[in-house]
Design a protein around this motif. Sequence first.
Motif, mmCIF file in Angstrom:
data_model
loop_
_atom_site.group_PDB
_atom_site.id
_atom_site.type_symbol
_atom_site.label_atom_id
_atom_site.label_comp_id
_atom_site.label_asym_id
_atom_site.label_seq_id
_atom_site.Cartn_x
_atom_site.Cartn_y
_atom_site.Cartn_z
ATOM 1 N N ARG A 1 -0.103 35.199 72.169
ATOM 2 C CA ARG A 1 1.143 36.119 71.963
ATOM 3 C C ARG A 1 1.956 35.705 73.255
ATOM 4 N NH1 ARG A 1 -1.609 40.104 69.412
ATOM 5 N NH2 ARG A 1 -1.428 39.714 67.198
ATOM 6 N N GLU A 2 1.218 35.907 74.307
ATOM 7 C CA GLU A 2 1.691 35.824 75.702
ATOM 8 C C GLU A 2 2.255 34.307 75.987
ATOM 9 O OE1 GLU A 2 0.534 36.203 80.510
ATOM 10 O OE2 GLU A 2 -0.359 37.426 78.894
ATOM 11 N N ALA B 1 5.299 33.840 74.033
ATOM 12 C CA ALA B 1 6.421 34.481 74.419
ATOM 13 C C ALA B 1 7.141 33.698 75.692
ATOM 14 C CB ALA B 1 6.193 35.932 74.643
#
Length: 119
Positions: free
Chosen positions: A113-114, A117
């Motif tokens: 997810r990081e 993003a």
Amino acid sequence: MLITVDPSSDRPLADQVAASVRAAVARGAAGPGDRLPSARTVAAALDINLHTVLRGYQQLRDEGLIELRRGRPAVITGSADGARLRLADAAEEFARAARGLGASDEAALAAVREALATR
């Protein structure tokens, strides 16, 4: 040969057979309508059990990547999507790396997810 295995790998041989075909489709070396070598031919060439090759082919059939019919050659389906397969291979490689590092599922997903993003 389109299909290769590494007998010294911890990864099951049937999984390696399936991964070889996926990789060939992902890199464009094989595509929709192409015939795979018979399971007997692969087993003899790689010196592995016929049923091991068939298990790999069955994985690919279950994924919708190949069509299997008794008495006919296995054929790569028209729905074979190289981009999707490259993404799946990258995800599998990441998952193996995360497991090797001892990361929990939550930590691995947080890392993905990081990364998504920030891109």
